[in-house]
Write a protein that holds these residues in place. Structure first.
Motif, PDB file in Angstrom:
ATOM      1  N   PHE A 113       0.847  -1.208  -0.036  1.00 58.58           N
ATOM      2  CA  PHE A 113       0.052  -0.017  -0.138  1.00 58.58           C
ATOM      3  C   PHE A 113       0.696   1.343   0.141  1.00 58.58           C
ATOM      4  CE2 PHE A 113      -2.137  -3.451   1.869  1.00 58.58           C
ATOM      5  CZ  PHE A 113      -3.256  -3.429   1.242  1.00 58.58           C
ATOM      6  N   SER A 114       1.522   1.413  -1.065  1.00 61.35           N
ATOM      7  CA  SER A 114       2.574   2.505  -1.154  1.00 61.35           C
ATOM      8  C   SER A 114       2.032   3.546  -1.568  1.00 61.35           C
ATOM      9  CB  SER A 114       3.792   2.313  -1.878  1.00 61.35           C
ATOM     10  OG  SER A 114       3.253   1.627  -3.268  1.00 61.35           O
ATOM     11  N   TRP A 115       0.834   3.716  -2.186  1.00 60.61           N
ATOM     12  CA  TRP A 115       0.284   4.943  -2.677  1.00 60.61           C
ATOM     13  C   TRP A 115       1.060   5.986  -3.077  1.00 60.61           C
ATOM     14  CZ3 TRP A 115      -4.426   3.844  -4.060  1.00 60.61           C
ATOM     15  CH2 TRP A 115      -5.218   2.985  -3.516  1.00 60.61           C
ATOM     16  N   GLY A 116       2.048   5.803  -3.958  1.00 55.34           N
ATOM     17  CA  GLY A 116       2.502   6.635  -4.580  1.00 55.34           C
ATOM     18  C   GLY A 116       3.492   7.648  -3.772  1.00 55.34           C
ATOM     19  N   TYR A 117       4.028   6.962  -2.547  1.00 58.84           N
ATOM     20  CA  TYR A 117       4.889   7.737  -1.853  1.00 58.84           C
ATOM     21  C   TYR A 117       6.087   7.928  -2.537  1.00 58.84           C
ATOM     22  CZ  TYR A 117       7.495   8.669   2.402  1.00 58.84           C
ATOM     23  OH  TYR A 117       8.501   9.099   3.252  1.00 58.84           O
ATOM     24  N   ALA A 118       6.622   9.121  -2.173  1.00 60.45           N
ATOM     25  CA  ALA A 118       7.825   9.837  -2.984  1.00 60.45           C
ATOM     26  C   ALA A 118       8.968   8.881  -3.168  1.00 60.45           C
ATOM     27  CB  ALA A 118       8.177  10.991  -2.341  1.00 60.45           C
ATOM     28  N   GLY A 119       9.459   8.168  -1.942  1.00 62.93           N
ATOM     29  CA  GLY A 119      10.533   7.280  -1.941  1.00 62.93           C
ATOM     30  C   GLY A 119      10.248   6.056  -2.707  1.00 62.93           C
ATOM     31  N   GLN A 120       9.061   5.640  -2.833  1.00 61.86           N
ATOM     32  CA  GLN A 120       8.504   4.186  -3.762  1.00 61.86           C
ATOM     33  C   GLN A 120       8.710   4.796  -5.263  1.00 61.86           C
ATOM     34  OE1 GLN A 120       8.033   1.370  -4.131  1.00 61.86           O
ATOM     35  NE2 GLN A 120       6.475   1.032  -5.532  1.00 61.86           N
ATOM     36  N   ILE A 121       8.479   6.036  -5.688  1.00 60.78           N
ATOM     37  CA  ILE A 121       8.778   6.525  -6.946  1.00 60.78           C
ATOM     38  C   ILE A 121      10.205   6.829  -7.247  1.00 60.78           C
ATOM     39  CG2 ILE A 121       8.091   8.444  -8.802  1.00 60.78           C
ATOM     40  CD1 ILE A 121       5.652   6.725  -7.536  1.00 60.78           C
ATOM     41  N   GLU A 122      10.875   7.143  -6.465  1.00 56.68           N
ATOM     42  CA  GLU A 122      12.414   7.032  -6.569  1.00 56.68           C
ATOM     43  C   GLU A 122      13.077   5.679  -6.786  1.00 56.68           C
ATOM     44  OE1 GLU A 122      13.991  10.130  -7.092  1.00 56.68           O
ATOM     45  OE2 GLU A 122      11.907  10.658  -7.035  1.00 56.68           O
ATOM     46  N   ASP A 123      12.396   4.660  -5.923  1.00 60.06           N
ATOM     47  CA  ASP A 123      12.807   3.365  -6.302  1.00 60.06           C
ATOM     48  C   ASP A 123      12.772   2.725  -7.613  1.00 60.06           C
ATOM     49  OD1 ASP A 123      13.629   3.283  -3.586  1.00 60.06           O
ATOM     50  OD2 ASP A 123      12.159   2.253  -2.741  1.00 60.06           O
ATOM     51  N   LEU A 124      11.298   3.100  -8.137  1.00 63.30           N
ATOM     52  CA  LEU A 124      11.139   2.725  -9.380  1.00 63.30           C
ATOM     53  C   LEU A 124      11.796   3.399 -10.517  1.00 63.30           C
ATOM     54  CD1 LEU A 124       7.052   3.174  -9.038  1.00 63.30           C
ATOM     55  CD2 LEU A 124       8.398   0.938  -9.280  1.00 63.30           C
ATOM     56  N   ALA A 125      12.464   4.450 -10.284  1.00 63.02           N
ATOM     57  CA  ALA A 125      13.104   5.324 -11.316  1.00 63.02           C
ATOM     58  C   ALA A 125      14.489   4.393 -11.232  1.00 63.02           C
ATOM     59  CB  ALA A 125      13.134   6.741 -10.856  1.00 63.02           C
ATOM     60  N   ARG A 126      14.757   3.887 -10.002  1.00 59.24           N
ATOM     61  CA  ARG A 126      16.164   3.180 -10.071  1.00 59.24           C
ATOM     62  C   ARG A 126      16.244   1.867 -10.643  1.00 59.24           C
ATOM     63  NH1 ARG A 126      18.347   1.732  -5.485  1.00 59.24           N
ATOM     64  NH2 ARG A 126      16.344   1.953  -4.237  1.00 59.24           N
TER      65      ARG A 126
END
Length: 200
Positions: A113-126
């Motif tokens: 349930f990450s709901w677009g959390y900023a850190g999750q988006i940075e992980d996706l970018a990596r």
């Protein structure tokens, strides 16, 4: 195996798989006949957790036969596991000659349930860099990186495109959450029987 790219017909099949239109009962598509390889890798999230990501490649692809492939970053939907997300792709990576990474993810408090959390988006970018380090024989076409998601995964796909516009060649989001306050209010309006209430 010289097939490259993501032809239009395969893109349509990817859409169908993403919204659940393909499955064991749809013609010749059967998850019992999946012709892909799944490579499990691990990465450290933005807040230091160790999480798995499942990289799906065509069954013929490997260290001895590894032309550059397009990569699709596929964040999972709300409450869906990364393994379930893998299953939804079926054998499409073999049909279209592309790779898909399905990260477990990590929100501010929860994985699913990450709901677009900023850190999750940075992980996706990596993810492209994480894959290059973890699977040296997987060659990614740097200008053919895409994102695809539904529901919460669609929300994260849109956020990834917005925050890292130079990373992606394209993105597709189905039923993404674009207004969290409205989504919260909508939950109370959904019909829910006893079984549904027990699950909640």
């Amino acid at each position: 195996m010289g097939r490259r790219g993501l032809p239009g017909s395969v893109a349509v099949l990817a859409v169908c798989a993403g919204i659940g239109l393909l499955g064991p009962s749809s013609g010749s598509a059967s998850w019992d006949q999946v012709l892909v390889k799944v490579v499990t890798i691990h990465y450290k999230t933005h807040d230091g957790y160790r999480r798995a990501a499942y990289v799906v490649v065509p069954d013929w692809y490997g260290a001895g036969n590894n032309p550059p492939l397009p990569l699709i970053i596929s964040p999972h939907g709300r409450g869906v596991s990364a393994e379930q997300n893998v299953a939804r792709w079926g054998n499409l990576p073999t049909l279209g000659s592309f790779a898909v990474v399905n990260p477990e993810g990590q929100g501010r408090r929860f994985r699913r349930f990450s709901w677009g959390y900023a850190g999750q988006i940075e992980d996706l970018a990596r993810m492209p860099q994480i894959i290059r380090r973890a699977i040296p024989w997987l060659r990614i076409e740097p200008k053919r990186i895409y994102a695809f998601g539904t529901s919460m995964g669609g929300q994260e796909t849109l956020l990834l495109a917005a925050r890292h516009p130079k990373l992606l060649a394209g993105a597709a989001a189905f039923d993404p959450v674009t207004d969290m306050a409205q989504r919260y209010r909508d939950f109370a309006r959904l019909p829910c029987n006893r079984g549904c209430l027990r699950k909640w």
